[in-house]
Design an enzyme around this catalytic site. Structure first.
Site, PDB file in Angstrom:
ATOM      1  CG  PHE A   1    -102.466  90.911 154.288  1.00  0.00           C
ATOM      2  CD1 PHE A   1    -102.277  92.241 154.169  1.00  0.00           C
ATOM      3  CD2 PHE A   1    -103.272  90.473 153.209  1.00  0.00           C
ATOM      4  CE1 PHE A   1    -103.034  93.197 153.614  1.00  0.00           C
ATOM      5  CE2 PHE A   1    -104.007  91.595 152.475  1.00  0.00           C
ATOM      6  CZ  PHE A   1    -103.746  92.914 152.452  1.00  0.00           C
ATOM      7  CB  VAL A   2    -107.157  90.603 157.864  1.00  0.00           C
ATOM      8  CG1 VAL A   2    -108.525  90.337 157.442  1.00  0.00           C
ATOM      9  CG2 VAL A   2    -106.575  89.340 158.887  1.00  0.00           C
TER      10      VAL A   2
ATOM     11  CE  LYS B   1    -116.517  93.000 159.213  1.00  0.00           C
ATOM     12  NZ  LYS B   1    -115.940  94.238 159.152  1.00  0.00           N
TER      13      LYS B   1
ATOM     14  N   GLY C   1    -107.341  89.136 162.396  1.00  0.00           N
ATOM     15  CA  GLY C   1    -105.858  89.148 162.813  1.00  0.00           C
ATOM     16  C   GLY C   1    -105.707  88.560 164.207  1.00  0.00           C
TER      17      GLY C   1
ATOM     18  CG  ASN D   1     -99.565 100.729 163.048  1.00  0.00           C
ATOM     19  OD1 ASN D   1    -100.747 101.444 163.550  1.00  0.00           O
ATOM     20  ND2 ASN D   1     -99.745  99.969 162.092  1.00  0.00           N
ATOM     21  CB  VAL D   2     -99.901 104.640 168.389  1.00  0.00           C
ATOM     22  CG1 VAL D   2     -98.779 105.421 168.813  1.00  0.00           C
ATOM     23  CG2 VAL D   2    -100.983 105.457 167.609  1.00  0.00           C
ATOM     24  CG  ASN D   3    -104.817 102.943 166.384  1.00  0.00           C
ATOM     25  OD1 ASN D   3    -105.103 103.522 167.751  1.00  0.00           O
ATOM     26  ND2 ASN D   3    -105.452 103.746 165.626  1.00  0.00           N
TER      27      ASN D   3
ATOM     28  CE1 TYR E   1    -100.175  92.757 166.251  1.00  0.00           C
ATOM     29  CE2 TYR E   1     -98.641  94.601 165.904  1.00  0.00           C
ATOM     30  CZ  TYR E   1     -99.594  93.700 165.593  1.00  0.00           C
ATOM     31  OH  TYR E   1     -99.535  93.463 164.188  1.00  0.00           O
TER      32      TYR E   1
END
Lengths: 291, 291
Positions: free
Chosen positions: A171-172, A179, A182, A209-211, A216
């Site tokens: 978590f950020v 930036k 993560g 969550n394709v982005n 990843y």
């Protein structure tokens, strides 16, 4: 992982390196970022970060962690042997990397300091609430604030015959997203895995969550499409405890002669058989059950 | 979990309880089943069981575990604190539950004995290869053989603020399947979780294995449809170690004055910048990177 915020589309060309050694004069708006092991004094902040994560995921109804529950379950083993938390601190001033260390595991994971050069300074509306409580080195003027965390622990691959790490949460905080933080946290776990000779780093992502998935994959991860997580929790899990208690009760009844052939009381025998049937039904052992 | 054999369709009505106390006279063909903690002397058998699992899953190309790798990575922590293995032994004769114990963790998990009544005795063609090597109590005539195992370890839920168990592998040898042993092993893990106040038991299943999914749902598990596993392994993981080494090299170069403004050698400066760029590209810190 549960906390992955949707990242922006990938940049086609790698940007020039922005890493400069602490102490030199950075250009633009430098933000000093440090990854260090969490300390028990970080628990109030970790608790707040987990709550923010629950809000972000719209899952606050599942959030029941307390500072006390975190304190009593984290920090029970040396770092990396069990649940381990890396804290991400940021500061506009350099960290005093040689300053006093408030915890004893510095030798297991010396804090990792990097500098990120930003076009604009970050306005952190929660800076006061996340002022670093300690657990790390001093920093000029108490400037450091917690920007994020990653919680991970060892898992095991029987095929490799060796451990890996499972990343439970990354978590950020919102104003620090997009930036590279993560990536920095996840990379820190991956590097630690390699350093320890571990075989894998794993986490989970939501299929829509394709982005995040693209991000990843860019980091080298493979997405295992066929596997589904099975979760036994709440009442369904507690039922197995009831079997355990029923079996204990049954054993005790038999020890004192109730429910056996030695017992002449028909009602007692029926009662014991009822417990036995319930215990069997709840899955301890059925002769016709499966695999 | 990786090893779940497809179970048969569920039986609509619960069967009568078959659990009888050890020492009483069971009917039919009784098979005495015992779940106990694994002992280092079980490693050769565990290794063979994992290999059978790889064959069953047609994944022998991913199998690289050796007896040595298992020995050096399992049994490094007390049971339940890290990687833990329950062994399932079966015997046609009662276990001597009060016999000598070869390992020291009996108090943490006293062996659990149950009797399964079978219509026909089981023909185990591999009985000799899986004769129990010890690690448990004696059994009349050395009859006990290993029939399966479950490997699990603590995981953590930040939302619950408490640990759970993750079941990495559950395996029952072919001739012992569909007799309730898989359920017995999984139930043993669930009971242990409840006993320890843990919040969840989790594992994974292949999405096409509908029989296994139905079986797990009957056991009370929920299948999380939206989550996908991300795995960083092999060369992709090792790359992060290279970044670590590059950073170390870079630090060393800077310490001795190479690649800084103090260095007058242009080539040395270029070399250091190249390392820096490579290090940055591989994900340690990019100012334009994401989450």
């Amino acid at each position: 992982m549960a906390a992955a915020a949707p990242p922006p589309p990938p940049t086609p060309a790698p940007t020039p390196p922005s890493t400069v050694p602490a102490g030199s004069t950075p250009i633009g708006h430098p933000l000093f970022a440090r990854i260090r092991l969490a300390h028990p004094s970080d628990v109030p902040h970790i608790h707040k970060l987990i709550h923010q994560m629950a809000v972000f995921e719209r899952l606050t109804h599942l959030f029941s962690a307390t500072e006390a529950s975190l304190s009593s379950t984290l920090f029970t083993s040396p770092p990396f042997q069990s649940f381990t938390v890396f804290i991400l601190e940021v500061s506009s001033k350099p960290f005093l990397v040689d300053g006093p260390i408030l915890h004893s595991h510095h030798h297991l994971y010396p804090p990792q300091v990097q500098v990120v050069n930003l076009d604009l300074p970050i306005d952190d509306p929660e800076a006061d609430a996340f002022r670093s409580a300690g657990g790390g080195d001093g920093v000029g003027g108490g400037e450091a604030v917690l920007a994020g965390f990653v919680l991970f622990f060892p898992n095991y691959s029987t095929f490799l015959g060796k451990p890996g790490f499972y990343v439970e949460d990354l978590f950020v905080r919102e104003c620090y997203r997009r930036k590279g933080f993560g990536r920095m946290l996840l990379s820190a776990v991956a590097r630690q895995a390699v350093k320890m000779g571990y075989g894998r780093v794993e986490w989970v992502v939501l299929d829509w969550n394709v982005n995040a998935i693209r991000f990843y994959e860019e980091m080298g991860a493979k997405i295992l499409q066929e596997w589904r997580i099975c979760r036994l929790t709440g009442e369904a899990l507690q039922a197995y405890g009831k079997v355990y208690l029923l079996n204990k009760a049954l054993k005790r009844l038999k020890t004192i002669g109730i429910g056996t052939n030695n017992s002449c009381d028909k009602k007692e025998q029926e009662f014991a058989l009822k417990i036995e049937a319930k215990s069997s039904y709840l899955g301890f052992c059925k002769s016709s059950a499966m695999n």
